[in-house]
Structures are given as structure tokens and as C-alpha cells.
Design an enzyme around this catalytic site. Structure first.
Site, short mmCIF file in Angstrom:
data_model
loop_
_atom_site.label_atom_id
_atom_site.label_comp_id
_atom_site.label_asym_id
_atom_site.label_seq_id
_atom_site.Cartn_x
_atom_site.Cartn_y
_atom_site.Cartn_z
N GLY A 290 0.82 -1.20 0.00
CA GLY A 290 0.00 0.00 0.00
C GLY A 290 0.86 1.26 0.00
O GLY A 290 1.96 1.28 -0.55
N SER A 291 0.36 2.29 0.66
CA SER A 291 0.97 3.62 0.53
C SER A 291 2.34 3.76 1.18
O SER A 291 3.01 4.78 0.97
CB SER A 291 0.02 4.67 1.10
OG SER A 291 -1.13 4.79 0.28
N THR A 292 2.78 2.78 1.96
CA THR A 292 4.16 2.86 2.47
C THR A 292 5.16 2.84 1.33
O THR A 292 6.28 3.33 1.46
CB THR A 292 4.46 1.71 3.46
OG1 THR A 292 4.16 0.46 2.82
CG2 THR A 292 3.65 1.84 4.74
N MET A 293 4.74 2.30 0.17
CA MET A 293 5.63 2.25 -1.00
C MET A 293 5.91 3.64 -1.57
O MET A 293 6.91 3.86 -2.27
CB MET A 293 5.01 1.35 -2.07
CG MET A 293 5.90 1.06 -3.27
SD MET A 293 7.47 0.28 -2.84
CE MET A 293 6.93 -1.37 -2.40
#
Length: 579
Positions: A290-293
């Protein structure tokens, strides 16, 4: 008819008797020769079986300790109960008494006491009260043999990491399995001699000294592990989730200080738990991040020179078509800088940033961060995750991968990659073991920190930490991770899970938060992942508070006071985590 003379008859009788005795003596001699010459070895072996028994015995298994010497797995002496069924006069009565003393089934014990068997185990590695109860019965044909049993004094602490060993002192899961060759004691075959009553001869049989196994010293700190497990449990239970994971690392060295899982399991009674609870999922399982990428995509865009933190993108007020697909944001945004894209976690901004960067450069940076490959951590069953070759990416694939869809990672990969940003752009190999020592504490093997590669420049890493600070500030998605008095930075993640049909499942999410503390000179990288929370789903709500709790308590434990500037932290870095 005249009779033969008496003397003749006597000589005839004497000859017949003599011939009979000579024939009998010949038969006996032939049998003796056959038994001694041709079957001597067989007879000796059969006789030996009546009073000898060969047993394979093993030296005590080495201990597993944390970095400060706190034992996580040890071997203790225990009595195993054996039986010689042929020597038991009333086997049914004995089975009934043994079953009562050991809490076993009478039918099962009676089955073991088969008179066709010369030796059987009744209870391996019995607990002291069981051994005493059987001794008190005074049964003939029952024996007590000293063995070593594995014991985990801290029970659930780091259980999925440490794993467990079986009744024969062989590692079955976790580090017990991975380092079995170092931990296990040397095997020796011994002969136990017994008299006609089955009693062991004094001074004959089991040796006094056996070669013990070596000890494995981990990088884990038991106190930090406890802090992480407690915070993780709170988060999973509060948000009624399926499970959770947490990783705490030292970014400068790659040392893992804590590797936590929830639900817990107790390796002392591993058979009472389902197999899935044994697994070290932080290493073996992969998931869409998810958005940690976005922190890695942004780092790639800045380091490549394609963008700066102030480069602006129009975020289409929440909807952006890429071919036949539409990308959405949770809140509509207009113009956002790269820094704001990370702060507000805009998917559309991330897609436009990736379009400018290009698929090949995005792939090269993500691969350099360690995604799509095993880290080489000393743990069994590590997954490589999934990062497909960039040549197979479509336009929507490039955009989706930039914000964490269409790519899978493990928790240890994610924490290791983030640590590279915390560590001035240098990727370190994750380290779980510090050394292997012998029974006297002498070091046999030492494992030192291993740099892998410089992924981004120190300038880019510093820019990324500054950007990630804004995600914790007012209006950022990670505001719940803020710690009063400390400067921290990080990134939230909320990833929709894929079901068995390969499509995104409605209502099933993986919530995460990853960050560093202190932000300017990070001593800790902390990752928290909560799987399928049902009360809330956003990483900033579900996982960020657990990050805050772990960071605050660990910083206090390491004696890092609030408000320390970068120079002070650099000078005192070597005074902490010496163990």
C-alpha cells in the site's frame, strides 16, 4: 539250538552300548561345533539382547539467548519413563496404575506393554511430578532414563522467531531449526547392561559427560521485544483484527531488536496451537504494502533528479483516468508538491510522479531497495516477495506499483528498505544473530553488520526524512504517531487485500505504519502491520498509535531523552545497545 557263550553275549552288548554312546557323543560334538563355529555370532548376539541395550544419547542442546544473555531457549534435565514388558507380572494392573499417574489412556499404555517387545517408552521427558508419581508405584520392569528437554522460560516472547525443537532434541521451527547444526549436542551410541532382573549395573551405561551443543546469541533485546508484543496486542485487540506483526531495527547496523507477532503461541506447548500460529510471518509471508511504498517512489524521483521536493503535480480533484482505469484519492486534491503527495498520501500524485520517473527507473530503484529478492536474513522460509520485470508493466501497472499495488513485500523487506533511508541511503543486510559461542562462552562465529549497497545519496535520504516528518505534522496521515518532545517521521499504509479469486476483497485491509525515531539521527526503524482490522482500516488510525507506543517506551529504555539534537545523538550513539 545252542546259545552263544555268555562272554560273547556280553561283548556284543558292550559294543552296542559303546556304539550308541559314540554316536551320541558324535551328535553332541557336531551340534557343539555347529553352534560355536557356525552360529556362535548369532547366539552371542541373541544372548546379548537379553542383558544389553544399545541407545543413542545426545549431549545437551545449546541455549538461545538475547543480546544481553537473557535465555530464550534452554535445555533442562528430565526423566523419561521406560518399561521392559516381559518383566512386568500383571501388565493390565500396571497399565492402569501408570495411566493414572501419567494422565494417559489406560488402553494406550496397555498396548505399549506388549510382551513381544523387550523395551518401550512410556513417557518421554516426563515432568517431575509425573516421574515421582511413577516411582512411588514401585513397579517391577519400569526404568527411569535421564534425558534433556527443551524449555522456553519466557513462553510467548519471540516464539515465532525462536521456534521450537522436538522430543528428540531436533529443531523443528524457527531459529531452532535454522541453527540446529550449531545447537544440537553430539550423538553417541551407548550400551546399557542389565542383570536378569532388568536392573542396570552400577557404574555402567550412560556417560557422565557428553559433548554439548553451542549457544546462539541473537540481536533481539528481550525488553524491546516485550514492548513491541504488548503494543501489537493492544492494536490487534482494540481494532478487532485477525493478526499483527511488528519489527524494530537499528538502521545503522541492520540488527533486529524485536520481531513480534500476534496472536502469540507458547512453544512449551506448541502441539496445542494451530500450525499457522508457529510461522514467522514477518519473514515468510508477503503482502501488498500500500501507501508505504510511496516513500520509496518519492526517494527514486528525487535521487534520479527527475523531481525535487517542491515539484508540483495536479491531482485532478480525486479522480484520474489511466487508460481504461481510474485512480482515486481518499480526499480530492488540486495542485500538490511532491512533499505534499507524501504527506497527504495522494495516489494520483504518486501515479503522476511515476509517469515522470518512468517504469525502468522506478523498477531499478525498488530492486536496489531490496524488493523482489530475498534479504538473506538468517531465518528459514524467507519469501522474495514479488516485483515483476518493468518490461511487462503497462501504464497503470507503473502507477499502481508506485503506490503499493501490484507488488508484494515481506515485513522484514519493508523494514530493511526503510532503514536505508534512515541510514543515509545505505542498505544493510538484516541481522538476527550476533554470535555462536561454545559451552564456556568462547566465540566460535561472529556476525558483523553487512552493508549491501548505497541505494540513494545521503542528500536524498536527508530530504526524504524531512518529507516524512511532515506526514506526522498537522494534516498529515500519520499524526497519531507523533511523540511529544521527540522528532519522528514515517508513512502510513492502507492496502486492500486480494482474495482467492485474485481480485481486491471488499472490506478486507492491511493497515500499516513505518517510521524512524529520532528523525534527524534515527536510532530505530519501527514497522507495525495490522491484518484485517474491522473497527477501522486506515494505517494512521490503527497502526500509528502502536508505533508511537513502541517508539516512546523503547527510546526511554535506551535512555534517549527528548529534545536531543543531532550532534548529541551522534556522540552518544555508541553508548547504547552495547549488549
Amino acid at each position: 539250538m545252542t546259545q552263544p557263550p555268555i562272554n560273547t553275549r556280553m561283548r556284543l552288548r558292550t559294543g552296542i552300548v559303546g556304539a550308541f554312546f559314540m554316536l551320541a557323543l558324535g551328535v553332541i560334538t557336531a551340534q557343539a561345533v555347529r553352534l560355536n563355529v557356525f552360529q556362535g555370532a548369532w547366539l552371542s548376539e541373541r544372548a546379548a539382547r537379553e542383558y544389553e541395550r544399545a541407545m543413542v544419547v545426545q549431549g545437551k542442546r545449546g541455549a538461545i539467548t538475547d543480546r544481553n544473555g537473557t535465555p530464550l531457549a534452554v535445555s533442562i534435565d528430565s526423566a523419561s519413563i521406560a518399561a521392559y514388558p516381559r518383566q512386568i507380572e500383571n501388565r493390565q494392573a500396571a497399565a492402569r496404575q501408570l495411566a493414572r499417574a501419567l494422565g494417559q489412556s489406560r488402553q494406550e499404555v496397555a498396548k505399549r506393554l506388549d510382551p513381544k517387545r523387550g523395551f518401550v517408552w512410556i513417557k518421554r521427558q516426563a515432568v517431575p511430578r509425573q516421574a515421582e508419581a511413577v516411582r512411588a508405584l514401585g513397579l517391577k520392569g519400569i526404568d527411569f532414563i535421564s534425558e534433556h528437554s527443551r524449555y522456553y522460560p519466557n513462553k510467548t516472547l519471540a516464539a515465532q522467531l525462536v521456534g521450537f525443537s522436538g522430543i528428540d532434541s531436533r529443531g523443528l521451527e524457527g531459529l531452532e531449526f535454522y541453527f540446529d547444526g550449531d545447537l544440537k549436542g553430539r550423538e553417541e551410541e551407548m550400551t546399557i547392561f542389565r542383570d536378569a532382573l532388568g536392573r542396570r549395573f552400577e557404574g555402567v551405561g550412560l556417560p557422565d559427560q557428553l559433548t554439548e551443543g553451542n549457544n546462539v546469541v541473537l540481536t533481539i533485546d528481550s525488553t524491546i521485544q516485550h514492548i513491541a508484543q504488548k503494543a501489537l496486542e493492544t492494536s490487534v485487540t482494540t481494532y478487532k483484527a485477525e493478526s499483527g506483526m511488528a519489527v524494530v531495527m537499528t538502521p545503522a547496523t541492520g540488527e533486529v531488536l524485536a520481531l513480534a507477532h500476534y496472536p502469540f503461541f507458547n512453544p512449551n506447548r506448541y502441539g496445542e496451537y494451530c500450525r499457522s500460529s508457529w510461522r514467522n510471518r514477518a519473514v515468510t509471508d508477503s503482502f501488498e504494502p500500500g501507501s508505504t511504498m510511496k516513500m520509496f517512489s518519492a526517494a527514486a524521483a528525487i535521487d534520479s533528479g527527475v523531481c525535487s521536493p517542491s515539484t508540483i503535480f495536479y491531482c485532478e480533484n480525486g479522480e484520474y483516468r489511466v487508460g481504461r482505469n481510474t485512480v482515486h484519492d481518499t480526499k480530492p486534491h488540486g495542485w500538490l508538491s511532491l512533499q505534499q503527495i507524501v504527506k497527504y498520501s495522494s495516489n494520483i500524485g504518486s501515479v503522476k510522479m511515476a509517469e515522470k520517473l518512468g517504469s525502468q527507473q522506478l523498477y531499478n530503484y525498488l530492486y536496489a531497495f531490496g524488493f523482489g529478492q530475498r534479504s538473506g536474513i538468517a531465518c528459514p522460509g524467507e519469501t522474495a516477495g514479488s516485483l515483476s520485470p518493468f518490461r511487462s508493466w503497462s501504464a497503470i501497472d507503473t502507477g499502481a506499483i508506485s503506490f503499493g499495488q501490484g507488488v508484494s513485500v515481506s515485513a522484514i523487506q519493508l523494514a530493511t528498505a526503510a532503514s536505508a533511508i534512515a541510514n543515509g541511503g545505505m542498505l544493510m543486510k538484516p541481522q538476527l544473530v550476533r554470535s555462536v559461542t561454545d559451552r564456556n562462552g568462547r566465540t566460535i562465529k561472529r556476525y558483523s553488520p553487512e552493508p549491501v549497497r548505497q541505494v540513494i545519496s545521503t542528500h536524498t535520504a536527508a530530504e526524504m526524512r524531512r518529507i516524512l516528518k511532515t506526514a506526522i505534522s498537522e494534516g498529515g496521515t500519520g499524526v497519531n504517531a507523533a511523540i511529544q518532545g521527540y522528532s519522528v517521521c514515517g508513512k502510513t499504509g492502507t492496502a486492500q487485500k486480494i482474495d482467492s479469486s485474485g481480485t481486491y476483497a471488499k472490506g478486507r485491509y492491511l493497515s500499516s505504519f513505518i517510521g524512524f525515531a529520532p528523525a534527524d539521527q534515527p536510532e530505530l526503524t519501527i514497522l507495525v502491520i495490522v491484518d484485517e482490522p474491522t473497527v477501522q482500516c486506515y494505517g494512521g488510525i490503527v497502526a500509528a498509535p502502536a508505533f508511537r507506543q513502541i517508539a516512546l517506551e523503547t527510546l526511554g529504555y535506551l535512555n534517549i531523552p527528548p529534545g536531543r539534537d543531532a550532534d548529541q545523538l551522534q556522540v552518544s550513539r555508541g553508548d547504547r545497545l552495547k549488549g
